[in-house]
Design a protein around this motif. Structure first.
Motif, short mmCIF file in Angstrom:
data_model
loop_
_atom_site.label_atom_id
_atom_site.label_comp_id
_atom_site.label_asym_id
_atom_site.label_seq_id
_atom_site.Cartn_x
_atom_site.Cartn_y
_atom_site.Cartn_z
N LYS A 98 -4.68 14.74 3.96
CA LYS A 98 -5.21 16.08 3.66
C LYS A 98 -4.12 17.05 3.22
O LYS A 98 -4.12 18.23 3.58
CB LYS A 98 -5.99 16.64 4.86
CG LYS A 98 -7.06 15.69 5.40
CD LYS A 98 -8.01 15.21 4.32
CE LYS A 98 -9.04 14.22 4.86
NZ LYS A 98 -9.85 13.59 3.79
N SER A 99 -3.19 16.56 2.40
CA SER A 99 -2.12 17.41 1.88
C SER A 99 -2.61 18.35 0.79
O SER A 99 -1.95 19.35 0.49
CB SER A 99 -0.99 16.54 1.31
OG SER A 99 -0.41 15.74 2.30
N PHE A 100 -3.75 18.02 0.18
CA PHE A 100 -4.25 18.80 -0.96
C PHE A 100 -5.70 19.24 -0.71
O PHE A 100 -6.42 18.63 0.07
CB PHE A 100 -4.20 17.97 -2.24
CG PHE A 100 -2.81 17.55 -2.63
CD1 PHE A 100 -2.04 18.34 -3.48
CD2 PHE A 100 -2.27 16.35 -2.15
CE1 PHE A 100 -0.75 17.96 -3.83
CE2 PHE A 100 -0.99 15.96 -2.51
CZ PHE A 100 -0.23 16.78 -3.35
N LYS A 120 -8.13 0.72 -3.39
CA LYS A 120 -6.96 1.40 -2.82
C LYS A 120 -6.84 2.81 -3.35
O LYS A 120 -6.57 3.76 -2.60
CB LYS A 120 -5.68 0.61 -3.13
CG LYS A 120 -5.53 -0.68 -2.37
CD LYS A 120 -4.25 -1.40 -2.78
CE LYS A 120 -4.06 -2.70 -2.03
NZ LYS A 120 -2.81 -3.41 -2.48
N MET A 121 -7.02 2.98 -4.66
CA MET A 121 -6.91 4.30 -5.27
C MET A 121 -7.96 5.23 -4.69
O MET A 121 -7.68 6.39 -4.35
CB MET A 121 -7.07 4.19 -6.78
CG MET A 121 -7.02 5.53 -7.52
SD MET A 121 -8.68 6.22 -7.75
CE MET A 121 -8.32 7.67 -8.74
N ILE A 126 -9.37 9.88 -1.17
CA ILE A 126 -10.13 10.42 -0.03
C ILE A 126 -9.20 10.85 1.09
O ILE A 126 -9.41 11.88 1.73
CB ILE A 126 -11.15 9.38 0.46
CG1 ILE A 126 -12.23 9.15 -0.61
CG2 ILE A 126 -11.79 9.82 1.78
CD1 ILE A 126 -13.13 7.97 -0.33
N ARG A 127 -8.14 10.08 1.32
CA ARG A 127 -7.22 10.36 2.41
C ARG A 127 -6.40 11.62 2.20
O ARG A 127 -6.24 12.43 3.13
CB ARG A 127 -6.27 9.17 2.62
CG ARG A 127 -5.26 9.37 3.76
CD ARG A 127 -4.26 8.23 3.83
NE ARG A 127 -3.37 8.18 2.67
CZ ARG A 127 -2.30 8.96 2.51
NH1 ARG A 127 -1.99 9.88 3.43
NH2 ARG A 127 -1.54 8.84 1.45
N VAL A 128 -5.87 11.81 1.00
CA VAL A 128 -4.86 12.86 0.80
C VAL A 128 -5.47 14.24 0.55
O VAL A 128 -4.75 15.24 0.54
CB VAL A 128 -3.90 12.53 -0.36
CG1 VAL A 128 -3.17 11.23 -0.10
CG2 VAL A 128 -4.64 12.48 -1.69
#
Length: 223
Positions: A98-100, A120-121, A126-128
């Motif tokens: 959740k950096s963005f 993976k992409m 979803i993760r970041v």
């Protein structure tokens, strides 16, 4: 079908606003901006696989957003709010969860060779980020968007290579065998079911041409 093929030949000339590809991209970006307006500013965006020009063409060098672009090749950015980093779309481990505010990607996921890489992409996007906007062409649209040829994606590989290397019918260019084989292996178009499977919690917007699904946009934003 002939008319579809003629129209599609112009689809990648985004510098010309009269070309159909430019009009689709403009409409698509307007849809994204409607979602962007739901978030408090400033907004941080991670563009996975994009370019600085994509954003400066939309005058985002003057907007209240901070844009980080990840691509296999870096480029110079002349905008203080746009930075370009070298990186792999399938591994964004340089960024914490959740950096963005937004993970953004336009016509990138179909260039990742395999289902595994595409998964993976999607997981990394979803993760970041807290929200995302992902666009990709429809596998079953009659004109393959990269090769501008009817149903190219369903032709035998030998015929795909032949059309690229022995004729100039593909994009008006006669390609080397190495390039032809590499680009065929690189591109893996997605169906509606597949892209929704990668982003199961996202909403779907279908981009249509002549009533047919041309591409898909998967997004997650506040309602």
């Amino acid at each position: 079908m002939g008319n579809l093929a003629i129209i599609s030949l112009k689809a990648n000339d985004y510098s010309n606003p009269s070309y159909i590809g430019s009009r689709f991209r403009k409409k698509r970006f307007q849809f994204f901006e409607e979602k962007l307006a739901l978030l408090e500013k400033p907004v941080t965006i991670l563009d996975i696989g994009g370019t600085a020009r994509f954003w400066t063409d939309e005058n985002y060098q003057d907007k209240d957003v901070l844009i980080t672009i990840i691509n296999l090749k870096t480029e110079k950015s002349n905008s203080s709010n746009i930075r370009v980093m070298e990186g792999n779309a399938c591994d964004l481990s340089m960024f914490a969860d959740k950096s963005f505010d937004i993970a953004f990607s336009n016509s990138l996921i179909e260039h990742l060779h395999t289902t595994e890489n595409q998964s993976k992409m999607a997981s990394e996007a979803i993760r970041v980020a807290n929200h995302y906007f992902i666009q990709t062409p429809n596998k079953y649209f009659p004109i393959e968007p990269h090769f501008k040829f009817p149903f190219f994606q369903f032709l035998p590989k030998k015929l795909q290579v032949f059309l690229q290397t022995k004729t100039s019918i593909i994009n008006g260019v006669k390609y080397s065998r190495e390039y032809a084989e590499n680009i065929i292996e690189e591109i893996r178009l997605l169906s509606r079911k597949e892209i929704q499977g990668f982003f199961p919690n996202g909403d779907l917007e279908v981009e249509r041409f002549m009533g047919l699904a041309k591409s898909f946009m998967l997004y997650k934003f506040p309602k």
